[in-house]
Each structure stands twice: as structure tokens, then as C-alpha cells.
Design a protein around this motif. Structure first.
Motif, PDB file in Angstrom:
ATOM      1  N   THR A 194      -7.513   2.562  -1.471  1.00 22.62           N
ATOM      2  CA  THR A 194      -6.757   3.653  -2.093  1.00 22.62           C
ATOM      3  C   THR A 194      -7.642   4.888  -2.230  1.00 22.62           C
ATOM      4  N   LYS A 195      -7.027   5.975  -2.670  1.00 19.75           N
ATOM      5  CA  LYS A 195      -7.764   7.216  -2.920  1.00 19.75           C
ATOM      6  C   LYS A 195      -7.563   7.696  -4.355  1.00 19.75           C
ATOM      7  N   THR A 196      -7.127   6.820  -5.219  1.00 17.44           N
ATOM      8  CA  THR A 196      -6.786   7.211  -6.580  1.00 17.44           C
ATOM      9  C   THR A 196      -8.023   7.474  -7.447  1.00 17.44           C
ATOM     10  N   THR A 197      -7.842   8.338  -8.425  1.00 12.26           N
ATOM     11  CA  THR A 197      -8.885   8.582  -9.431  1.00 12.26           C
ATOM     12  C   THR A 197      -8.321   8.398 -10.836  1.00 12.26           C
ATOM     13  N   SER A 198      -7.080   7.923 -10.912  1.00  8.62           N
ATOM     14  CA  SER A 198      -6.413   7.779 -12.206  1.00  8.62           C
ATOM     15  C   SER A 198      -7.048   6.670 -13.034  1.00  8.62           C
ATOM     16  N   GLN A 228       0.824  -1.207   0.000  1.00  6.55           N
ATOM     17  CA  GLN A 228       0.000   0.000   0.000  1.00  6.55           C
ATOM     18  C   GLN A 228       0.863   1.264   0.000  1.00  6.55           C
ATOM     19  N   ASP A 229       2.016   1.220   0.657  1.00  7.18           N
ATOM     20  CA  ASP A 229       2.917   2.377   0.648  1.00  7.18           C
ATOM     21  C   ASP A 229       3.416   2.663  -0.762  1.00  7.18           C
ATOM     22  N   GLY A 230       3.800   1.623  -1.468  1.00  4.72           N
ATOM     23  CA  GLY A 230       4.282   1.802  -2.834  1.00  4.72           C
ATOM     24  C   GLY A 230       3.187   2.293  -3.764  1.00  4.72           C
ATOM     25  N   GLU A 231       1.976   1.761  -3.578  1.00  4.15           N
ATOM     26  CA  GLU A 231       0.852   2.204  -4.425  1.00  4.15           C
ATOM     27  C   GLU A 231       0.565   3.682  -4.222  1.00  4.15           C
ATOM     28  N   LYS A 232       0.657   4.167  -2.993  1.00  2.00           N
ATOM     29  CA  LYS A 232       0.412   5.588  -2.717  1.00  2.00           C
ATOM     30  C   LYS A 232       1.394   6.468  -3.472  1.00  2.00           C
ATOM     31  N   ILE A 233       2.644   6.051  -3.516  1.00  2.85           N
ATOM     32  CA  ILE A 233       3.662   6.828  -4.233  1.00  2.85           C
ATOM     33  C   ILE A 233       3.372   6.841  -5.729  1.00  2.85           C
ATOM     34  N   VAL A 234       3.032   5.674  -6.286  1.00  7.56           N
ATOM     35  CA  VAL A 234       2.702   5.601  -7.712  1.00  7.56           C
ATOM     36  C   VAL A 234       1.484   6.468  -8.010  1.00  7.56           C
ATOM     37  N   SER A 235       0.484   6.411  -7.150  1.00  9.69           N
ATOM     38  CA  SER A 235      -0.730   7.206  -7.330  1.00  9.69           C
ATOM     39  C   SER A 235      -0.420   8.701  -7.316  1.00  9.69           C
ATOM     40  N   ASN A 236       0.493   9.120  -6.437  1.00 12.21           N
ATOM     41  CA  ASN A 236       0.873  10.537  -6.375  1.00 12.21           C
ATOM     42  C   ASN A 236       1.656  10.961  -7.612  1.00 12.21           C
ATOM     43  N   ILE A 237       2.477  10.048  -8.132  1.00 11.58           N
ATOM     44  CA  ILE A 237       3.216  10.338  -9.373  1.00 11.58           C
ATOM     45  C   ILE A 237       2.259  10.441 -10.550  1.00 11.58           C
ATOM     46  N   ASN A 238       1.218   9.571 -10.523  1.00 12.87           N
ATOM     47  CA  ASN A 238       0.177   9.549 -11.563  1.00 12.87           C
ATOM     48  C   ASN A 238       0.762   9.406 -12.972  1.00 12.87           C
ATOM     49  N   PRO A 239       1.495   8.306 -13.241  1.00 12.34           N
ATOM     50  CA  PRO A 239       2.108   8.124 -14.562  1.00 12.34           C
ATOM     51  C   PRO A 239       1.057   7.808 -15.625  1.00 12.34           C
ATOM     52  N   ASP A 240       1.348   8.172 -16.868  1.00 12.24           N
ATOM     53  CA  ASP A 240       0.391   7.926 -17.949  1.00 12.24           C
ATOM     54  C   ASP A 240       0.696   6.603 -18.659  1.00 12.24           C
ATOM     55  N   ILE A 241       0.929   5.551 -17.867  1.00 19.32           N
ATOM     56  CA  ILE A 241       1.046   4.192 -18.386  1.00 19.32           C
ATOM     57  C   ILE A 241       0.150   3.298 -17.533  1.00 19.32           C
ATOM     58  N   ASN A 242      -0.348   2.231 -18.130  1.00 18.80           N
ATOM     59  CA  ASN A 242      -1.267   1.332 -17.431  1.00 18.80           C
ATOM     60  C   ASN A 242      -0.504   0.459 -16.439  1.00 18.80           C
ATOM     61  N   ILE A 243      -0.909   0.533 -15.165  1.00 22.91           N
ATOM     62  CA  ILE A 243      -0.261  -0.243 -14.108  1.00 22.91           C
ATOM     63  C   ILE A 243      -1.321  -1.059 -13.369  1.00 22.91           C
ATOM     64  N   PHE A 244      -1.036  -2.354 -13.186  1.00 22.08           N
ATOM     65  CA  PHE A 244      -1.955  -3.257 -12.492  1.00 22.08           C
ATOM     66  C   PHE A 244      -1.322  -3.684 -11.172  1.00 22.08           C
ATOM     67  N   PHE A 245      -2.044  -3.455 -10.074  1.00 16.59           N
ATOM     68  CA  PHE A 245      -1.571  -3.833  -8.737  1.00 16.59           C
ATOM     69  C   PHE A 245      -2.299  -5.114  -8.290  1.00 16.59           C
ATOM     70  N   PRO A 246      -1.679  -6.287  -8.406  1.00 19.62           N
ATOM     71  CA  PRO A 246      -2.355  -7.530  -8.008  1.00 19.62           C
ATOM     72  C   PRO A 246      -2.493  -7.672  -6.496  1.00 19.62           C
ATOM     73  N   THR A 247      -1.795  -6.839  -5.745  1.00 18.47           N
ATOM     74  CA  THR A 247      -1.768  -6.946  -4.286  1.00 18.47           C
ATOM     75  C   THR A 247      -2.685  -5.949  -3.583  1.00 18.47           C
ATOM     76  N   ILE A 248      -3.274  -5.016  -4.311  1.00 18.31           N
ATOM     77  CA  ILE A 248      -4.023  -3.914  -3.709  1.00 18.31           C
ATOM     78  C   ILE A 248      -5.458  -3.901  -4.204  1.00 18.31           C
ATOM     79  N   ASN A 249      -6.396  -3.694  -3.274  1.00 18.78           N
ATOM     80  CA  ASN A 249      -7.792  -3.479  -3.647  1.00 18.78           C
ATOM     81  C   ASN A 249      -8.070  -1.980  -3.685  1.00 18.78           C
ATOM     82  N   LYS A 250      -8.827  -1.553  -4.661  1.00 17.45           N
ATOM     83  CA  LYS A 250      -9.040  -0.113  -4.838  1.00 17.45           C
ATOM     84  C   LYS A 250      -9.754   0.526  -3.654  1.00 17.45           C
ATOM     85  N   LYS A 251     -10.500  -0.268  -2.880  1.00 21.32           N
ATOM     86  CA  LYS A 251     -11.168   0.263  -1.695  1.00 21.32           C
ATOM     87  C   LYS A 251     -10.169   0.827  -0.678  1.00 21.32           C
TER      88      LYS A 251
END
Length: 410
Positions: free
Chosen positions: A186-190, A161-184
Motif C-alpha cells: 500500500t501507499k497509505t500514511t493514515s 487491494q482495490d478496496g483498500e486503495k479506495i478506503v485509503s483515498n477516503i481516509n476515514p477517521d475510524i480504525n480499520i483493520f485489513f486482515p487480507t492486506i500487507n502494508k508493503k
């Protein structure tokens, strides 16, 4: 005597000779076509290639070619080049972002799960790993930059979850799939970030329908253990507050340190927990210890409840049937393909019980569909960038897991 000698000489030839029966495998056919009168355009070439034909183009030269003939030849070669380009672009190119120090053994197993899936597809692929030492902002942003420079648009990232938060803040314009994280969680809108983690809260809600007061919650100090214990307490109290007959449900929580092997102090002659439902939010080895001691200290458990964490064949081998006969486990690994199971097995990988390997396979299947347009292997809904897994309730019987309830979906 000569006959016997002749037969003796002939016997080895008969014994070791090969059959002259014609094989029923169809021989390949070779067609030679003159493309000069009726040049095969890009659409024609692509149709032949899609039908499995292999072309070898031979050029023939005249002493002198007119300009219009040269232009026609150039157009033919451009058509060939464009078809080759179409098939090159459809190659499955997927990157892996792997924080080795954070996910330990899953760095290898998610790689194997991705490789096994791509091997099972009858098309060219490129799978490249990008190792990061930790999930710091600098490491992640550097790796994502390199991934983009290498031309990858799809990434499988088994981060915490820590790593996902950093990726979400970076908000890269490439498709990334997190098999370890449920969207519930997170706070992402990307629109570029996709999630495949198991929904532990949905599993908990379903299991709580089978619970009664008192609810006894066992958990460890892992992030998921602490989160689940808090959610289960709140959800259980909320559920019972709606029931006018029982407005004061009892919840008892036990944090079980890693080194603890005996629960006599918590369980023996504890009338507060007698006859209750026991929720186990611990790793499989610790869960086996807890389950056996519920019987040992005569807690008279109504049932034992567990999310995906304890869906493992180890549970069947390390506990007695008498100890687990009233256990109910929520499971979201509800679809699998024999070819993918066997291919993973060849690599020493498990997608039948290991949910992270399973969700990695679901994710790479989804990306494969986006890249190639081919039908997905897994019929799992992708809603608002989250995989929505059906949930089965199972009972660990004598030698296997058997259904407890009908399939439930969100």
C-alpha cells in the motif's frame, strides 16, 4: 417374611435416591448494606463490580426528606449511573465490512472468526456486519458513513487491494483493520488504517536462502501469483549478482492456466531446469498436480519452495511423501490458543491453517485490547500499523508439518 417384604419395598428407593453429600461449590452470599450513613461512591461501586459482585439497590422512603438528603440520594444514583456507563462504554463494539462478491467464502469465515473470538471473552460485545456488493467507491463510502452513524469506531475489513486503495483515498477517521492486506503493498500514511496480511516477500526472501540455480517459478494469473513471480525473479537475480562465483543465475518461469493438468511439455527432458529449485505459487490443488509431475518427469529437483499458500493439511493427503520430501514451506501462523481453536471449530472455522481467518483473529484481538485495555491474546508486534508475524520454515513430512529452520523474524 415381613423383613424381606420391607427390604423389597425399600430397594427402589435406595437404588434411585440422590446423594445427600454436600457439593463443594460455594454458595453465593448476600450482603445487605445501609448506604445512608456511608454512601458508596462511584469508585467504591466500580471496585465491587470489578470483583464480580452483583448489586440490587432498594430504595426506602420517609414521610419527608430534607433537601440535603434528597441531594445525597441523587448523588448516589448518579454514581450508580456513571458506573453503569463505564461498563457500557467498555463493551466490545466491532463492525465488519464485507464485500461478498469479492471475497466469496471469506465473508462467512471471517465473520465466524470474529464471533468466535468475542464469544471467548467474558464481556459483552456487539458485532455487526455491513454487506457491500462490490468494492466501488460509492458502496464503500456509503457503508463507512453508516458504520460511523451507528457509533462504531473499529472495523474489520477483509478487502482486496482495490478496496483498500479506495478506503485509503477516503481516509476515514475510524480504525480499520485489513486482515487480507500487507502494508508493503500500500501507499497509505493514515494512522487509522491497520494491516494484518501475511508478508509474502519476507517469506520469499527466507526461502530463497535455500534455493540454487536454476530457479523454476510456477505461478497462476492471480494478482498474488503474478506479483510473487516477478518479485522472486528479481530477488533471486539480485541475490546471485552479489556472489562472484555465479553472476548469471538462470530463472525459468511457467504460467500455469487453470485448466492445465499435464506439464509434460514444460518438464519432460528439459535440461534447462534439471536439478534446480522449484518455486510453486499456485493454489493447493494445482500445487499438488505440479509437485507430483516433478517426480513423474524426473526433474531431479533440489528442493520445492512455497510461501503460505500451500500450508494446508490437504497437501499431506493429496501428494505422495516421495514427491514432497524435499519441499520447504514458509509459515506465519506461529501462535494460537486452544480455546480459540476449539471455539472456531464449533463454528466450522479453521484458524490453524487458514491464514485469513488467523489474521482476522489477530486483528480483532488487537482492537479488543484497544477498546478494553485488556492484555492481548497474541504476542505479535504491531509496528507502523502492520502486524509483524514471525516466520517458520517447515517440511511436510509423512503425516504432519515439522520444523525445518529456527524461527525467523524481520
Amino acid at each position: 417374611m415381613k423383613k424381606l417384604y420391607f427390604i423389597a419395598m425399600l430397594f427402589p428407593a435406595l437404588l434411585f435416591s440422590k446423594s445427600f453429600l454436600i457439593s463443594d461449590i460455594t454458595l453465593p452470599k448476600t450482603d445487605v448494606q445501609n448506604l445512608d450513613p456511608y454512601p458508596c461512591d462511584e469508585e467504591c461501586l466500580q471496585e465491587h463490580l470489578e470483583n464480580g459482585h452483583i448489586f440490587s439497590f432498594l430504595a426506602h422512603a420517609h414521610s419527608k426528606l430534607e433537601d440535603d438528603v434528597l441531594e445525597a440520594r441523587r448523588q448516589e444514583y448518579m454514581a450508580i449511573f456513571n458506573v453503569k456507563k463505564v461498563f457500557t462504554e467498555s463493551k466490545l463494539r466491532i463492525a465488519l465490512l464485507l464485500p461478498y462478491n469479492k471475497i466469496a467464502r471469506y465473508a462467512a469465515s471471517t465473520t465466524n472468526a470474529s464471533f468466535a473470538y468475542l464469544m471467548s471473552k467474558n464481556r459483552p460485545f456487539e458485532l455487526k456486519s455491513y454487506k457491500i456488493e462490490d468494492e466501488s467507491h460509492e458502496e464503500i463510502i456509503s457503508a463507512l458513513k453508516k458504520i460511523k452513524e451507528d457509533g462504531f469506531s473499529y472495523v474489520i475489513a477483509p478487502l482486496t487491494q482495490d478496496g483498500e486503495k479506495i478506503v485509503s483515498n477516503i481516509n476515514p477517521d475510524i480504525n480499520i483493520f485489513f486482515p487480507t492486506i500487507n502494508k508493503k503493498d500500500t501507499k497509505t500514511t493514515s494512522s487509522y488504517l491497520h494491516y494484518g496480511g501475511i508478508d509474502y516477500k519476507a517469506q520469499t526472501d527466507l526461502l530463497l536462502n535455500e534455493s540454487k540455480s536454476p530457479l523454476v517459478i510456477f505461478y497462476d494469473q492471480s494478482a498474488i501469483g503474478v506479483q510473487l513471480s516477478k518479485y522472486q525473479e528479481q530477488a533471486f537475480k539480485s541475490k546471485y549478482s552479489q556472489n562472484k562465483k555465479d553472476k548469471n543465475p538462470i530463472v525459468v518461469k511457467f504460467s500455469i492456466p487453470q485448466q492445465t493438468t499435464n506439464l509434460q511439455e514444460q518438464l519432460e527432458e528439459n535440461k534447462e531446469i534439471n536439478g534446480g529449485s522449484f518455486f510453486v505459487n499456485t493454489p493447493i490443488i494445482k500445487s499438488g498436480m505440479i509437485i507430483s509431475q516433478l517426480t513423474l518427469y524426473d526433474t531431479n529437483a533440489t528442493n520445492i519452495l512455497s510461501t503460505q499458500t500451500n500450508y494446508s493439511p490437504l497437501l499431506l493427503s493429496m501428494t505422495q511423501y516421495q514427491d514432497r520430501k524435499n519441499m520447504i514451506i514458509a509459515n506465519s501462523i506461529t501462535q494460537n490458543k486452544d480455546v480459540l481453536i476449539e471455539t472456531n471449530s464449533l463454528l466450522g472455522n479453521d484458524i490453524v491453517y487458514d491464514w485469513i481467518n488467523y489474521t482476522t483473529t489477530v486483528g480483532i484481538d488487537y482492537f479488543s485490547h484497544l477498546i478494553s485495555g485488556e492484555k492481548r491474546e497474541y504476542d505479535i508486534e504491531h509496528r507502523d500499523n502492520q502486524m509483524i508475524y514471525p516466520i517458520n520454515l517447515l517440511k511436510p513430512s509423512v503425516s504432519r508439518f515439522i520444523p525445518y529452520r529456527l524461527v525467523y523474524e524481520e
